[in-house]
Each structure stands twice: as structure tokens, then as C-alpha cells.
Design a protein around this motif. Structure first.
Motif, mmCIF file in Angstrom:
data_model
loop_
_atom_site.group_PDB
_atom_site.id
_atom_site.type_symbol
_atom_site.label_atom_id
_atom_site.label_comp_id
_atom_site.label_asym_id
_atom_site.label_seq_id
_atom_site.Cartn_x
_atom_site.Cartn_y
_atom_site.Cartn_z
ATOM 1 N N LEU A 91 -41.903 10.755 10.177
ATOM 2 C CA LEU A 91 -40.774 9.824 10.127
ATOM 3 C C LEU A 91 -39.602 10.287 10.984
ATOM 4 N N ALA A 92 -39.529 11.589 11.249
ATOM 5 C CA ALA A 92 -38.380 12.152 11.972
ATOM 6 C C ALA A 92 -38.679 12.380 13.451
ATOM 7 N N THR A 93 -39.903 12.073 13.863
ATOM 8 C CA THR A 93 -40.367 12.423 15.214
ATOM 9 C C THR A 93 -41.224 11.284 15.782
ATOM 10 N N GLY A 94 -41.895 11.589 16.900
ATOM 11 C CA GLY A 94 -42.848 10.616 17.442
ATOM 12 C C GLY A 94 -44.133 10.585 16.621
ATOM 13 N N GLY A 95 -44.330 11.530 15.741
ATOM 14 C CA GLY A 95 -45.534 11.604 14.893
ATOM 15 C C GLY A 95 -45.857 13.052 14.569
ATOM 16 N N HIS A 96 -46.554 13.314 13.482
ATOM 17 C CA HIS A 96 -46.959 14.640 12.987
ATOM 18 C C HIS A 96 -45.786 15.458 12.450
ATOM 19 N N GLY A 97 -44.730 15.641 13.238
ATOM 20 C CA GLY A 97 -43.565 16.357 12.734
ATOM 21 C C GLY A 97 -43.432 17.750 13.300
ATOM 22 N N THR A 98 -42.243 18.350 13.053
ATOM 23 C CA THR A 98 -41.984 19.716 13.526
ATOM 24 C C THR A 98 -42.293 20.702 12.395
ATOM 25 N N ALA A 99 -41.303 21.023 11.562
ATOM 26 C CA ALA A 99 -41.578 21.940 10.439
ATOM 27 C C ALA A 99 -42.663 21.342 9.536
ATOM 28 N N LEU A 100 -42.559 20.055 9.275
ATOM 29 C CA LEU A 100 -43.563 19.427 8.406
ATOM 30 C C LEU A 100 -44.917 19.336 9.104
ATOM 31 N N ALA A 139 -39.115 5.839 28.634
ATOM 32 C CA ALA A 139 -38.987 5.826 27.164
ATOM 33 C C ALA A 139 -40.357 6.046 26.514
ATOM 34 N N LEU A 140 -41.381 5.391 27.055
ATOM 35 C CA LEU A 140 -42.735 5.578 26.516
ATOM 36 C C LEU A 140 -43.177 7.034 26.688
ATOM 37 N N ALA A 141 -42.792 7.642 27.821
ATOM 38 C CA ALA A 141 -43.163 9.043 28.067
ATOM 39 C C ALA A 141 -42.450 9.969 27.079
ATOM 40 N N ILE A 142 -41.172 9.714 26.825
ATOM 41 C CA ILE A 142 -40.417 10.544 25.863
ATOM 42 C C ILE A 142 -41.088 10.468 24.491
ATOM 43 N N HIS A 143 -41.479 9.260 24.117
ATOM 44 C CA HIS A 143 -42.136 9.036 22.819
ATOM 45 C C HIS A 143 -43.473 9.781 22.755
ATOM 46 N N ASP A 144 -44.273 9.590 23.780
ATOM 47 C CA ASP A 144 -45.615 10.182 23.804
ATOM 48 C C ASP A 144 -45.565 11.717 23.895
ATOM 49 N N GLU A 145 -44.651 12.223 24.722
ATOM 50 C CA GLU A 145 -44.515 13.683 24.850
ATOM 51 C C GLU A 145 -44.169 14.294 23.497
ATOM 52 N N ASP A 146 -43.267 13.644 22.766
ATOM 53 C CA ASP A 146 -42.854 14.212 21.479
ATOM 54 C C ASP A 146 -44.041 14.308 20.524
ATOM 55 N N ARG A 147 -44.833 13.250 20.498
ATOM 56 C CA ARG A 147 -46.015 13.222 19.631
ATOM 57 C C ARG A 147 -46.939 14.403 19.972
ATOM 58 N N ARG A 148 -47.176 14.594 21.274
ATOM 59 C CA ARG A 148 -48.108 15.652 21.688
ATOM 60 C C ARG A 148 -47.510 17.044 21.458
ATOM 61 N N MET A 149 -46.202 17.158 21.699
ATOM 62 C CA MET A 149 -45.521 18.452 21.508
ATOM 63 C C MET A 149 -45.630 18.940 20.078
ATOM 64 N N ASN A 150 -45.520 18.005 19.149
ATOM 65 C CA ASN A 150 -45.559 18.371 17.734
ATOM 66 C C ASN A 150 -46.856 19.096 17.381
#
Ligand code: MRU
Length: 344
Positions: free
Chosen positions: A156-165, A119-130
Motif C-alpha cells: 500500500l505504501a509502494t509500487g508493490g511488495h513493500g520495503t520493510a514489510l 511515470a510508468l517507469a518510476i512505478h515499475d522500478e519501485d515494484r522491482r526494487m522492493n
């Protein structure tokens, strides 16, 4: 401090209750998978990646409650409850599938630790992917342009930073764009309550408009591109996103304005050939008949309240992910792109 929608606290998940923003910043504590499923269903946490991350932590909470009895079989009811919380965003099912794969290999205390790590990896990966996604998206935006966005696809919609935003945020920091136009996004008002709030906190120039202003602004040359997120992208590039996205894509095409979709790989669902098989969530009539409890329509008026719509791939200029850009998405371009990604 960077804005965050979720905080993992080892024995509980804390969610910034997005139903109350921007008037109040209140954290909601989830102690169980049921609490997390309820928070997803009732929109305390929303946005495809954030829903997936929350569900992964929900599985950890279920495993912790089971203790030594935690196995793939005993976790099944919690996985089912989480999967039933919202139907459209594939990130939820993608995250649960990752957790299920871990559960298949271990049990008890070692399983709890392995699920926590996942779960921590899913969270962290999303943040970095953004951030990677933003770097691919930034050069596509017209220099000096005003860019229209819909719903909320930010921290608010992601692990941080955002996709389109996230793309818009990075583009502003790089001096590439003049500003952002945020559509209100009826009925949950993610554009007015969340997107304009997020951007204002970072000093990104944002103008809030009603959803029905988009055509008028495009006609007057006030919009140079549209960028949105996604909840599910099928094998041919058809994209489900917040209701109203399809209308924006049609308008953008009519006015010769580029229309971009920004989403992580976890939003692509190659199992579905096209958008016709995406389940579109239908939400409660009260969300349309009332605004924050105040009636704005006859109490019994029949209502349709689809939460998402599907934009055909043919209307999408490009899909931006953390692995690069898929120009003119169609089945062949999508397949070629996915084939080039290692481990996919
Ligand atoms: O109903 P919501 O607020 O969960 O809908 C959110 C959207 O449609 C977003 O555009 C999408 O999930 C992408 S978020 C990075």
C-alpha cells in the motif's frame, strides 16, 4: 491478485482510498494534478514511494490537460501544487525532479508521451526494487525471530511488495522468521488498519500491539529485531520516519536489539548533511483530538501533531536498499556506498 495502491488508467489515476481501509475498499479517481495533490495531502494515498509515484502520474494528468500547450513552463504550477502536498518524504521531490527533467526537453504530444513513459517507469522500478531490497534484508533478520515493525511500508505504501514489510513478507515465505509484531501507529493507525490487514491477507502471522507496548515486549525478550521504512535519509544516515520510530530505536538500543531501516535509493537525500534540517510535517490537531470524527479529548485542548521524527544514524544497525546494505551508517559509510552505485 497482488494488492495494489494505485492504478494508472491512461486518462486518470485510481487510488485505493487508504483512509477507509480495512473497513471498505473504495477507489478514488484523480482526474487532475490538483486531485492527486489533494489525495496525498489528505492521506488517501500515503507512504513515501507511493506518494512519489502518484505525484509523477499527477504531472502526466497536468500535461494531458494542457495538450499542445504542455511545456516545462506551463507545467510549473502543477509541479508546485504537487510539491506542496506533503513536505517530509523526499521521494515526492525526487519523482517530480525526474518529471521536470523530461519536461525540459520536449513539448506538446511528444512531451505527454514521454512523461507518461517516465511515470510508468518510476512505478515499475519501485515494484522491482522492493524485491531486490527484500533479498538483501532477509538474511539480516534473526532466524526464528519475532520482528517489530511500525507504520505501513507494504504494497500500500509502494509500487508493490513493500520495503520493510517486503523484507518481512519475503522472510516469512523463506521460513526465516516466526512472525511480525505491528505497532498501531497513532494517530492514523497505519499499523492496525493497513499493516495487520496486509499481512493477514498473506497468511503472515502478525500480532497487533498498542504503540506503548513496545518497551514491555522488548524487556521480556519477545522482540528479536525492529525493521521500519523511511521518508528521508540524510547524508550521514539520519532517518526521518513515522512518528514513534525514534522511540523504538532508543528502546531497541537499550535492549541490544538490532534496528534496521529499509528504503529505496530514492529515499536518500544526500543534499542534507544530517537530520536536523529535515522538515517535519505538523498535521491538524483534529487527528489527535478525534478518532474517525469521535471526540477523544477536550475540543480546545492544545495539540502537537508531528507526523515524523528523526532517528539518529548512531541508533541504526543497518540501512537496506535495493543496492545492498549500509552497516553502521555514518557520513563516510554512506558516501562510500553511494559512490559505488552506477549513475548516482
Ligand atoms: O504518513 P505516512 O503514512 O505517509 O507515513 C509513512 C511512513 O512513515 C513510512 O514508514 C515511510 O513512508 C516508508 S513507506 C515504504
Amino acid at each position: 491478485m497482488a494488492l495494489t495502491a494505485l492504478r494508472w488508467r491512461e486518462d486518470r489515476l485510481e487510488l485505493l482510498d487508504q483512509r477507509l481501509l480495512p473497513a471498505q475498499s473504495r477507489w478514488l479517481t484523480c482526474h487532475s494534478a490538483d486531485d492527486v495533490a489533494g489525495a496525498i495531502r489528505d492521506m488517501a494515498v500515503r507512504g513515501a514511494p507511493a506518494i512519489g509515484i502518484s505525484a509523477a502520474y499527477g504531472v502526466v494528468l497536468a500535461a494531458r490537460a494542457l495538450g499542445a500547450a504542455a511545456t516545462a513552463a506551463t507545467l510549473t504550477p502543477a509541479l508546485d501544487t504537487l510539491a506542496a502536498s506533503r513536505p517530509t518524504a523526499v521521494n515526492l521531490f525526487w519523482a517530480l525532479a525526474r518529471m521536470q527533467r523530461i519536461a525540459a526537453t520536449q513539448q506538446g504530444a511528444t512531451l505527454i508521451q514521454a512523461l507518461t513513459n517516465e511515470a510508468l517507469a518510476i512505478h515499475d522500478e519501485d515494484r522491482r526494487m522492493n524485491h531486490r531490497l527484500a533479498a538483501f534484508g532477509l538474511p539480516l533478520l534473526p532466524e526464528g525471530g519475532r520482528i517489530y515493525t511500525h507504520c505501513n511500508t507494504g504494497a500500500l505504501a509502494t509500487g508493490g511488495h513493500g520495503t520493510a514489510l517486503g523484507v518481512l513478507r519475503s522472510a516469512w515465505t523463506a521460513g526465516r522468521i516466526r512472525g511480525v509484531i505491528a505497532g498501531e501507529t497513532r494517530p492514523w493507525m497505519q499499523g492496525s488498519r493497513l499493516t495487520s490487514w496486509e499481512l493477514m491477507q498473506e497468511g503472515v502471522p502478525v500480532t497487533l500491539v498498542t504503540d506503548n507496548s513496545a518497551g514491555h515486549l522488548m524487556q521480556r525478550g519477545e522482540v528479536q529485531a525492529v525493521i521500519v521504512g523511511a521518508d528521508r535519509i540524510t547524508a550521514n544516515g539520519d532517518t526521518a520516519n513515522k512518528i514513534g520510530t525514534y522511540g523504538l530505536a532508543v528502546l531497541a538500543r537499550h535492549h541490544g536489539i538490532p534496528f534496521y531501516v529499509a528504503a529505496p535509493l530514492s529515499t536518500i537525500d544526500p543534499a542534507l548533511p544530517d537530520g536536523s534540517s529535515i522538515v517535519i510535517e505538523e498535521r491538524d490537531a483534529s487527528e489527535v483530538r478525534q478518532i474517525q470524527g469521535t471526540p477523544i479529548a477536550p475540543a480546545e485542548v492544545p495539540v502537537q501533531n508531528p507526523a515524523f521524527d528523526v532517528t539518529p544514524a548512531a541508533l541504526i544497525t543497518a540501512i537496506i536498499t535495493e543496492h545492498g546494505v549500509i552497516h553502521a551508517p555514518d557520513t563516510a559509510n554512506m558516501a562510500a556506498y553511494l559512490a559505488n552505485i552506477e549513475g548516482r
